[in-house]
Design an enzyme around this catalytic site. Sequence first.
Site, mmCIF file in Angstrom:
data_model
loop_
_atom_site.group_PDB
_atom_site.id
_atom_site.type_symbol
_atom_site.label_atom_id
_atom_site.label_comp_id
_atom_site.label_asym_id
_atom_site.label_seq_id
_atom_site.Cartn_x
_atom_site.Cartn_y
_atom_site.Cartn_z
ATOM 1 N N ARG A 88 29.306 -26.509 -28.170
ATOM 2 C CA ARG A 88 28.190 -25.871 -27.473
ATOM 3 C C ARG A 88 27.624 -24.800 -28.407
ATOM 4 N NH1 ARG A 88 29.066 -27.350 -22.012
ATOM 5 N NH2 ARG A 88 31.275 -27.522 -21.431
ATOM 6 N N ARG A 138 29.957 -31.393 -21.278
ATOM 7 C CA ARG A 138 29.370 -31.433 -19.950
ATOM 8 C C ARG A 138 28.358 -30.309 -19.725
ATOM 9 N NH1 ARG A 138 33.871 -31.323 -16.729
ATOM 10 N NH2 ARG A 138 33.995 -33.595 -16.624
ATOM 11 N N HIS A 141 36.616 -31.121 -29.312
ATOM 12 C CA HIS A 141 36.533 -29.774 -28.745
ATOM 13 C C HIS A 141 37.011 -28.713 -29.736
ATOM 14 C CE1 HIS A 141 37.877 -26.563 -25.760
ATOM 15 N NE2 HIS A 141 36.633 -26.779 -25.400
ATOM 16 N N TYR A 166 32.095 -13.665 -24.184
ATOM 17 C CA TYR A 166 33.370 -14.384 -24.163
ATOM 18 C C TYR A 166 34.324 -13.717 -25.149
ATOM 19 C CZ TYR A 166 31.564 -18.499 -21.623
ATOM 20 O OH TYR A 166 31.046 -19.345 -20.688
#
Length: 691
Positions: A385, A415, A445, A478
Site C-alpha cells: 500500500r 484489499r 506482504h 502508524y
Amino acid sequence: MAHLAREIEPTPEHAPDAPRYLNRELSWIDFNERVLALAEDPQAPLLERAKFLAIFAGNLDEFFQVRVAGLLRQEAAGVAVRSEDGLTASEQLARIADRVTDLAERHALLFGRSVRPRLARAGIRLTRWRQLTPELQRELRDVFVERVFPVLTPLAVDPVHPFPYISNLSLNLAVMLRDPGTEQRHFARIKVPPLLPRFLASSDGEVRVTLEDVIAANLGLLFPGLTVLEQHAFRVTRNSDFELDDDEADDLLEALEEELSRRRISPAVRLEVERRMSSEVLSLLVRELQITEREVYRLPGPLGLADLWQLHAEDHPDLKDRPFTPVTPALEVDESGATDLFATLRRRDLLVHHPYDSFATTAQAFIEQAAADPQVLAIKQTLYRTSGESPIVDALVSAAAAGKQVVVLVEIKARFDEQNNIAWARKLEQAGCHVVYGLVGLKTHCKLCLVVRNEAGALRRYVHVGTGNYNPATARVYEDVGLLTANPQLGEDVSHLFNLLTGYSRGSDYDSIIVAPLNLRRRMLEMIDGESRRARDGHRAQIVMKLNSLVDERIIDALYEASQAGVRIDLVVRGICSLRPGVPGLSETIHVRSILGRFLEHSRIYLFGADQPEIWIGSPDLMHRNLDRRVEAVVRVDDATARERLRVILALALADTVGAWTLDGDGDWTAVDPGPDPVSLQGTLLERARG
C-alpha cells in the site's frame, strides 16, 4: 513462481477444544470496543475523540464487508466449518449481531449526547435544519440550489422503475410521497452525493448541517406537487471480499479488474437505518435488498460517522493533540552538506522508529537518494500500500528514467487498495520499470527495498526491511520500525528472495531472514520450543512478542507448552488475540496486553531469550493468512545499538499504564490502572523525540 505456494508446510485438520482458544471475530469486536473507549475519554482533545469515533465506524464497515460477509457466505453454503472456539457460522453471526447492536448504539449516543454538544460549546456547532434561524436556512437553501440540487438524481420505485442499485457504504434517503390528486403513495430513493462535503457550513463557519439533512429539508424542490410523508436516511454495506483464482487467470490485472466490477453488485450484509424509519419503508428495503432482520441496525442519526474525519481535518489546533514533528537521526553528510544515507550505512546499521523518526528523511530518502545516485545500478522494491501522491513511486519512475534497473513487485490484491495499486502498476510500467504482480495463490506482504550500488569497481547491496508499508501518509500515524543496513549477508539473502519473487529461483535457505510461507511457522515453533527446553533445563527463558494479531492455533499451542515449561511470555497484541492467558495448568505464565493511543501500534517485534536474546522484526502477524497465504519476511537484528532500542520499546510497552489493557483467560479486557506514577509508551517516546 507458482512452486512457492506449493511448498507451504501442510496444516493438519484442526478440531480445537473450545476452552483453548478465544473467538477471533469476537476478539476483533473487543478491539474496536477499546477504540470506542478512546473516544469516551473526557480528558482527550475533543477532535481526537471525534477521530476515534470515525475510526470505530470505519473499522466496523470493513469488518462487515469482509468478516461478516465471509460468515454469511459460509452459512448460506451450509459449510460445517467451526471457529476457534467451536461455534458455527450462524452462532457467530448471532453473537456478532448482539455485540455490534450494543456497541453501535453506544457509539451513536456518545456522539449525540457527549461529543456533539461539547463541539458546539467549542465553536463547532453541528445542528439540525429545524434548529437553524430563518436567515441561516435561507443561506443554506441557496447553497443547496447552487451546489447540491444539480447533482441529485431522485429514483422512483414503481412497476415501471425497478428498485435501484444501492452502492456499498453509500448514504441514501428513503422518501415516501403522496400524490394529492390520486392519493397514491410513491417511494423514491435519493443518493447523498459522496463527493460533496458531508457537513455543510454556514458562511461564518459557526454552524454545520449534515448534507442529508439539507437535502431532506428541500425535498419540495425535488418533488414539486407531491406531499412528502416521511424521509429517513439509510446505508447499505456489501460483501467486499472475493476470491481470485490466480491459477485460471490468463491476465491477473484484467481478472482483478473484472472481479472489482463484480464487487459493486455483491450481496448486502448490513442495513443501517435511522431509528424513526417506519415499518412500511423498512420492510420495503429489507425485501428489495434481500436481507434478514438480523442484518438490520436501527440507530439514532446521523449514520456514517466515519465522515467525522472531515471535522478532524479542520484547523482547530486547540482541539487536537499537540503537534509533533518527527526527528531525523544523526546521518553522515557529503561534501555539499547533504545527508548521505549510503555513507551512514557503510559505518553502521540504522534502526528507525516511525512516527517518532521521520519516514521522509530515512526510508523515503533512502529510495530517493538511490534514484538520483549515478552509482546505483538497480533498485528492487515491494509495494503493498502507498499514498495517493506517492514520492516513493515518483522516485522509482525517476530511477527508471535515469536508466537504472528498477523492479517493483506491486501487490494488486491488497484489499481495498486494489484500484490504487493497479494505477501505480501501470504508471510504473509506462515509466519503464519491470513490474511483477505478485505470486500465484499468495499475497506479497513483505516490506523490502534492495539497492545495488557500484563502489570502486565492486557492488555493494543496501537494504531496507520494515514492519509497515512504504506510505508517507500512514507513516505519520502508524507506529512501525525499519532496519536500514549494508550488511552483506542480509543483502545476499534479500537478493535471493527477490529472485524467488520475480523469477524461477528455488532457493529457500537464508541466514538472516525467515520467509513465509516457506518456513516461518516452522522457525517460529522452533524458537518457541528452544525457550521451552531452556526452561526445562533450569535456565532463564523468555518470549516477548509485539504484534497486531495472534490467531494461529499451532503457534498458540506452542506458547501454551512453553508456559507449562515455565517460560515467561509477554504478548503485546493490539487487535485480535485467540490465546487465553493466565489459565491454570495451561497458560499461567502468559501475559497479554493491548496498547492503544494517538498512534496505531503496528510494529511486529519478536524476542526469544532472557540473557542474549534473538530479536526479529518484519511484516507478519501470527495468523493463518500470514503464515500460509502471504509472502512475509522477518529479519534478525544483530546490531547492538538497534537491538537495545528494540528492547527499550518492548520494555516501555510492558510497563505502559496509560494506554494499556490486559486480557484474562475468560476473554475479558480490562484497562490498566494508571497508578500514582503512570507510564506511557507513546508519551515517553514522543517526549524523547522532542528532546
